[in-house]
Enzyme design. Structure first.
Site, mmCIF file in Angstrom:
data_model
loop_
_atom_site.group_PDB
_atom_site.id
_atom_site.type_symbol
_atom_site.label_atom_id
_atom_site.label_comp_id
_atom_site.label_asym_id
_atom_site.label_seq_id
_atom_site.Cartn_x
_atom_site.Cartn_y
_atom_site.Cartn_z
ATOM 1 N N CYS A 133 5.696 -0.084 7.465
ATOM 2 C CA CYS A 133 5.373 1.045 6.579
ATOM 3 C C CYS A 133 6.602 1.357 5.740
ATOM 4 O O CYS A 133 7.720 1.363 6.250
ATOM 5 C CB CYS A 133 4.987 2.249 7.444
ATOM 6 N N LEU A 134 6.381 1.650 4.462
ATOM 7 C CA LEU A 134 7.500 1.991 3.576
ATOM 8 C C LEU A 134 8.218 3.253 4.047
ATOM 9 O O LEU A 134 9.388 3.445 3.743
ATOM 10 C CB LEU A 134 7.007 2.186 2.138
ATOM 11 N N GLY B 22 0.829 -1.199 0.000
ATOM 12 C CA GLY B 22 0.000 0.000 0.000
ATOM 13 C C GLY B 22 0.861 1.245 0.000
ATOM 14 O O GLY B 22 1.986 1.225 0.517
ATOM 15 N N HIS C 285 -2.236 8.095 6.657
ATOM 16 C CA HIS C 285 -1.193 8.890 5.985
ATOM 17 C C HIS C 285 -1.776 10.168 5.388
ATOM 18 O O HIS C 285 -1.180 11.233 5.480
ATOM 19 C CB HIS C 285 -0.545 8.078 4.851
ATOM 20 N N GLN D 59 3.087 9.981 1.129
ATOM 21 C CA GLN D 59 4.410 9.376 1.260
ATOM 22 C C GLN D 59 5.341 9.728 0.104
ATOM 23 O O GLN D 59 6.548 9.558 0.208
ATOM 24 C CB GLN D 59 4.282 7.847 1.344
ATOM 25 N N HIS E 277 -4.623 2.218 7.498
ATOM 26 C CA HIS E 277 -3.235 2.705 7.609
ATOM 27 C C HIS E 277 -2.965 3.798 6.563
ATOM 28 O O HIS E 277 -2.388 4.842 6.876
ATOM 29 C CB HIS E 277 -2.295 1.504 7.417
ATOM 30 N N GLU E 278 -3.432 3.564 5.324
ATOM 31 C CA GLU E 278 -3.155 4.528 4.244
ATOM 32 C C GLU E 278 -3.982 5.809 4.420
ATOM 33 O O GLU E 278 -3.492 6.902 4.130
ATOM 34 C CB GLU E 278 -3.425 3.905 2.872
HETATM 35 NI NI NI Z 1 2.599 3.442 5.638
#
Ligand code: NI
Length: 176
Positions: free
Chosen positions: A91-92, A46, A137, A51, A133-134
């Site tokens: 998370c990335l 995701g 962000h 991000q 989660h997204e």
């Molecule tokens: Ni994330």
């Protein structure tokens, strides 16, 4: 398509609050495609526009093993939530950190797809976690915000040290 640079916590730009998309035009479609490419290359399941330093309410998700099920959520809004579950999240934007976070077990999300058409989706399990989660962000939230302050401080120090040690900056948008 291009691979975009992913911001790393505690980069303050991860706190930007994304604005709704007014028109799903060619620029948004390009953003969606670049975000998908960036997510696949990372690799992750995701990615939110925040991000990649774009303050627009756009999310891409693909939970398949072979990158065959891209799901696009533009202006996503959770209209129902039920139950709770705890999942070990990563998370990335927070490399190599995993921690349990509690979220709703199932949700109903309303959003626009890549063609600008509205849809509703009922999601549970990992997909539900990923969407929540997204969307966090897009609201300037990162999953480590749910952890104790001590843990947050440790993660911040570790990632800041890591950033200082890196001689080369993260790869800039590479056009493929
Ligand atoms: Ni994330």
């Amino acid at each position: 398509m291009a691979v975009l640079e992913i911001l790393v916590y505690p980069d303050p730009r991860l706190r930007n609050i994304a604005a709704p998309v007014v028109h799903v035009d060619d620029d948004i479609k390009t953003l969606v495609d670049d975000m998908a490419q960036t997510m696949y290359q990372a690799p992750g399941i995701g990615l939110a526009a925040t991000q990649v330093n774009v303050a627009k309410r756009v999310i891409v998700i693909d939970m398949s093993k072979d990158q065959s099920e891209l799901q696009v959520f533009i202006n996503p809004r959770i209209i129902e939530r039920d139950g709770s579950q705890e999942t070990e999240e990563g998370c990335l934007s927070v490399p190599d950190v995993f921690a349990p976070v509690q979220r709703a077990e199932s949700i109903v999300v309303r959003a626009l797809n890549r063609d600008g058409e509205q849809f509703e989706l009922h999601a549970d399990g990992l997909l539900s976690v990923c969407i929540q989660h997204e969307i966090d962000h897009l609201d300037g939230k990162v999953f480590v915000d749910y952890l104790s302050r001590l843990k947050q401080e440790r993660i911040r120090k570790r990632l800041q040290k890591h950033a200082k040690r890196a001689v080369h900056p993260a790869p800039e948008a590479v056009t493929l």
